[in-house]
Design an enzyme around this catalytic site. Structure first.
Site, PDB file in Angstrom:
ATOM      1  CG  ASP A  30      -0.202  -0.256   2.517  1.00 62.82           C
ATOM      2  OD1 ASP A  30       0.839  -0.411   2.487  1.00 62.82           O
ATOM      3  OD2 ASP A  30      -1.216  -0.342   3.672  1.00 62.82           O
ATOM      4  CG  HIS A  31       3.213   2.696   3.385  1.00 56.09           C
ATOM      5  ND1 HIS A  31       1.996   1.820   3.704  1.00 56.09           N
ATOM      6  CD2 HIS A  31       3.542   3.377   4.118  1.00 56.09           C
ATOM      7  CE1 HIS A  31       1.833   2.217   5.058  1.00 56.09           C
ATOM      8  NE2 HIS A  31       2.443   3.074   5.457  1.00 56.09           N
ATOM      9  CG  ASP A  95       1.753   1.766   9.391  1.00 54.52           C
ATOM     10  OD1 ASP A  95       2.401   2.201   8.270  1.00 54.52           O
ATOM     11  OD2 ASP A  95       0.758   2.418   9.990  1.00 54.52           O
ATOM     12  NE  ARG A 377       1.875   9.780  12.645  1.00 56.68           N
ATOM     13  CZ  ARG A 377       2.511   8.681  12.880  1.00 56.68           C
ATOM     14  NH1 ARG A 377       3.419   8.313  12.201  1.00 56.68           N
ATOM     15  NH2 ARG A 377       2.270   8.276  14.297  1.00 56.68           N
ATOM     16  CB  SER A 574      10.790   5.716  14.794  1.00 55.13           C
ATOM     17  OG  SER A 574      11.818   5.599  13.698  1.00 55.13           O
ATOM     18  NE  ARG A 576      13.677   4.889  10.945  1.00 55.67           N
ATOM     19  CZ  ARG A 576      13.820   6.314  10.649  1.00 55.67           C
ATOM     20  NH1 ARG A 576      15.041   6.938  10.879  1.00 55.67           N
ATOM     21  NH2 ARG A 576      12.571   7.194  10.995  1.00 55.67           N
TER      22      ARG A 576
HETATM   23 FE1  SF4 Z   1      -1.191   4.524   4.822  1.00 60.13          FE
HETATM   24 FE2  SF4 Z   1      -0.101   5.138   7.261  1.00 60.13          FE
HETATM   25 FE3  SF4 Z   1      -1.465   6.907   5.769  1.00 60.13          FE
HETATM   26 FE4  SF4 Z   1      -2.571   4.963   7.162  1.00 60.13          FE
HETATM   27  S1  SF4 Z   1      -1.455   6.490   8.034  1.00 60.13           S
HETATM   28  S2  SF4 Z   1      -3.025   5.586   4.949  1.00 60.13           S
HETATM   29  S3  SF4 Z   1      -1.052   3.238   6.687  1.00 60.13           S
HETATM   30  S4  SF4 Z   1       0.405   6.024   5.064  1.00 60.13           S
END
Ligand code: SF4
Length: 693
Positions: A30-31, A95, A377, A574, A576
């Site tokens: 997805d990313h 995630d 975010r 984070s 990582r």
């Molecule tokens: Fe994708 Fe992270 Fe955005 Fe959710 S917050 S849509 S998992 S990038």
């Protein structure tokens, strides 16, 4: 695991030598999908550009029996909610928004890849027991207010750090008024206040959602055990916040931080006071936070009013469905058609603009502009890489209403829109179904992996040896059998050294699956205490200055193990795993710090690096790059499992006999915190080596 973080996690898991994972595991592509023109074209382009990564992930999934959700299938957290989340489930996800599944009563925790590897390789996974913040909800949302406003409001109260080290647990009569996906939205954004996770107890709306997504037996099992899936009567919380949903106002948070919360009624004043241009350039709805059927149905009720009045969105308007199931169902039920009629562009079922995978055509370079999103975010640069884009977070309903008006000061509760004939009209509050009346449809079935995936050891994992993005890992060699000798102090780091300073993100993300290449960024943000320069260190054998990774590689080529001396809280940020892996890969077996961030300290131990702290933090002043640890005292006992001289329940003491370049000698007393298991990792070279033996 999502496709960006899955790469290194799987490369590491391959080292465990296991035929399959110890717990059910899934991969979600997805990313890496860029939003630009629309779903069909964008998906084809992104698959082409990331073919190598997707092929690798798919072949690994087939070999180890993981479920593989291919590009276009949807966003990890929406797919998990639709397929895997269940009341009482404990789940790790690589995630930060993994806690989305708390909307379905799961304890779902966002972790780094190294933690996922622990779970998959049957290595104990640890977490410092969190405290619990109880949020008591009363009343009922109404009018323009939606579940998103619950968490936008709480983010303002708690700030981005207020949930750190806490689980947020919701309770009170208000929870019975919320939909399951609405609760998912609230839990999803608990990550924005730093919470370990967020969750709701088992309620009826979870049962309805489970039935609607084909999991009636799970709903039934949860109902039978409901007492275990909610807080005990009279449970005590470390802190309680009360919130009356009936009084809650819609909120807009931002720009640039999710905790800058402004109630809608005050937002126009804020816009004017700051002198921001009164324009919404683009509205974006969807993402893992707000892409439920309910979200889409409610925004469609607004778009429909605009269509009836003959107007379109004044701002650019993009829709990201969370999954193929949502995409197909809203297409069948007509929401997509209405959203397109007001000018909406449907992007691929993927992260796209939410993670900066967005090609914008509507903007002159660096032009200040405002976008409204229903995402979670809004740090600077996040969506379009443009530091002057002001990104505001709000509900999908407000994104839609404000996009229709095109004005940043627009308040749909008090301000009219102008119809095609120039007449004013008021938008009526949004409404919609929580779940589709005619059930969900799966859409393109080729996106859905089988319920149970079986491992197939005959599968070859696809990694091109010439690739610049992927590289098969070699197991690290074993740790020392006795004391260390002749450890070269390459560098003394001064001040903050987060995992971003140790292994930067940004342009380096594309090398996440290639340890040798990403190691070029090692410590490139670190300040050298001896020369006050960032990422510049002297090679003591040649006298030449170079980047830290270069000098590390030069020492390694000479067979000289090297160490770094660091300041307080080394490795904060984070979780990582690259920050630990890269140090070990470049030949650093020991790090001596004034103090460590806890997760990074554990990550170092997992990679076979010995983290030591100064018994007296003032000794940091004594050491310098160029010094040599001639020998250690205590490491031999540690690896042999013999008690050391000054052991405590928390660890023990290691003495470092150090020589300066001018021949002067001194001793540093250092402390370790190695448990029995961790000593085994150190002895065998890494946690994965230990798991394999
Ligand atoms: Fe994708 Fe992270 Fe955005 Fe959710 S917050 S849509 S998992 S990038």
């Amino acid at each position: 695991m999502q496709d960006a973080s899955a790469q290194m996690a799987i490369l590491q898991f391959m080292l465990a030598g296991m035929p399959t994972t110890a717990v059910p595991s899934s991969i979600h592509c997805d990313h890496l999908i860029v939003g630009h023109k629309g779903a069909d074209q964008d998906l084809v382009n992104s698959i082409e550009n990331n073919k190598e990564i997707f092929n690798f992930l798919q072949s690994a999934a087939e070999k180890y029996g993981m479920s593989f959700w291919k590009p276009g299938s949807g966003i990890i957290h929406q797919i998990v909610l639709e397929n895997y989340a269940a009341p009482g489930l404990l789940m790790l996800g690589t995630d930060s928004h993994t806690p989305n599944a708390g909307g379905l009563g799961a304890i779902a925790i966002g972790v780094g890849g190294a933690d996922a590897v622990d779970a998959m390789a049957n290595i104990p996974w640890e977490l410092k027991a969190p405290e619990v913040i109880g949020i008591k909800l009363t009343g009922k949302l109404n009018g323009w207010t939606s579940p998103k406003d619950v968490i936008l409001h709480l983010a303002g109260k708690l700030t981005v750090r207020g949930g750190t080290g806490h689980i947020i647990e919701y309770f009170g009569p208000g929870i019975d008024t919320l939909s399951c996906t609405g609760m998912g939205t609230i839990c999803n954004m608990g990550a924005e206040v730093g919470a370990t996770t967020s969750l709701f107890p088992f309620v009826n709306s979870m049962s309805s959602y489970l039935h609607a997504t084909g999991r009636g037996p799970v709903a039934e099992a949860a109902r039978q055990h409901a007492n275990f899936l909610r807080a005990d009567e009279g449970a005590q919380y470390d802190k309680v916040i009360e919130l009356n949903l009936s009084d809650l106002e819609p909120h807009i948070n931002g720009p640039f931080t999710p905790d800058l919360a402004t109630p809608l009624s005050k937002f126009a004043d804020v816009v004017r006071k700051n002198g921001w241009k009164d324009e919404v350039k683009v509205g974006l709805i969807g993402s893992c936070t707000n892409s439920s059927y309910e979200d889409m149905d409610r925004v469609t009720s607004l778009a429909k009013q605009a269509v009836e009045k003959g107007i379109k969105s004044k701002a650019g308007f993009f829709i990201t469905p969370g999954s193929e199931q949502i995409r197909a169902t809203i297409e069948r039920d007509g929401q997509t058609g209405v959203l397109e009629q007001v000018g909406g562009v449907v992007l691929a079922n993927a992260c796209g603009p939410c993670i900066g995978q967005w090609t914008r055509d509507d903007l002159n370079d660096k032009e200040e502009n405002a976008i409204l999103t229903s995402f979670n975010r809004n740090f600077k640069n996040r969506n379009d890489g443009n530091a002057t884009t002001m990104n505001f977070l709000t509900s999908p309903e407000l994104v839609t209403a404000m996009s229709l008006s095109g004005k940043l000061t627009f308040n749909p509760l008090t301000d009219p829109l102008i119809d095609a004939s120039g007449k004013e009209f008021m938008l009526q509050p949004p409404y919609g179904d929580n779940l589709p009346q005619n059930g969900f449809i799966p859409g393109n079935l080729s996106y859905t992996p089988p319920d149970i995936s079986h491992p197939n050891s005959a599968i070859q994992i696809n990694v091109d040896p010439k690739s610049s993005r992927l590289q098969v890992l070699e197991p690290f060699g074993p740790g020392p059998v006795g004391e260390f000798e002749d450890l070269q102090v390459m560098l003394k780091v001064k001040g903050k050294c987060t995992t971003d300073h140790i292994s930067a993100a940004g342009p380096w993300l594309k090398y996440k699956g290639h340890l040798e290449n990403i190691a070029h960024n090692t410590l490139n943000g670190a300040l050298n205490a001896d020369n006050e320069k960032v990422n510049v260190v002297q090679n003591v054998f040649t006298g030449k200055e170079g980047a830290i990774h270069e000098v590390g590689r030069e020492y390694q080529a000479l067979g000289k193990p090297w160490i770094v001396v660091t300041d307080h809280n080394y490795g904060e940020g984070s979780a990582r795993e690259h920050a630990a892996l890269q140090m070990r890969y470049l030949g650093c077996p020991l790090i001596l710090a004034r103090s460590f961030a806890r997760i990074h300290q554990t990550n170092l131990k997992k990679q076979g690096v010995l983290p030591l702290t100064f018994a007296d933090p003032a000794d940091w002043e004594k050491m310098h790059g160029g010094d040599v640890i001639e020998s250690t005292e205590g490491v031999a006992d540690l690896v042999a499992g013999r008690p050391g001289k000054n052991d405590t329940p928390e660890g023990g003491e290691i003495l470092l006999n150090v020589r300066r370049p001018d021949g002067e000698k001194y001793v540093i007393k250092a402390l370790h915190t190695m448990s029995k298991d961790q000593v085994d990792w150190f002895r065998k070279g890494s946690a994965l080596n230990a798991a394999r033996s």
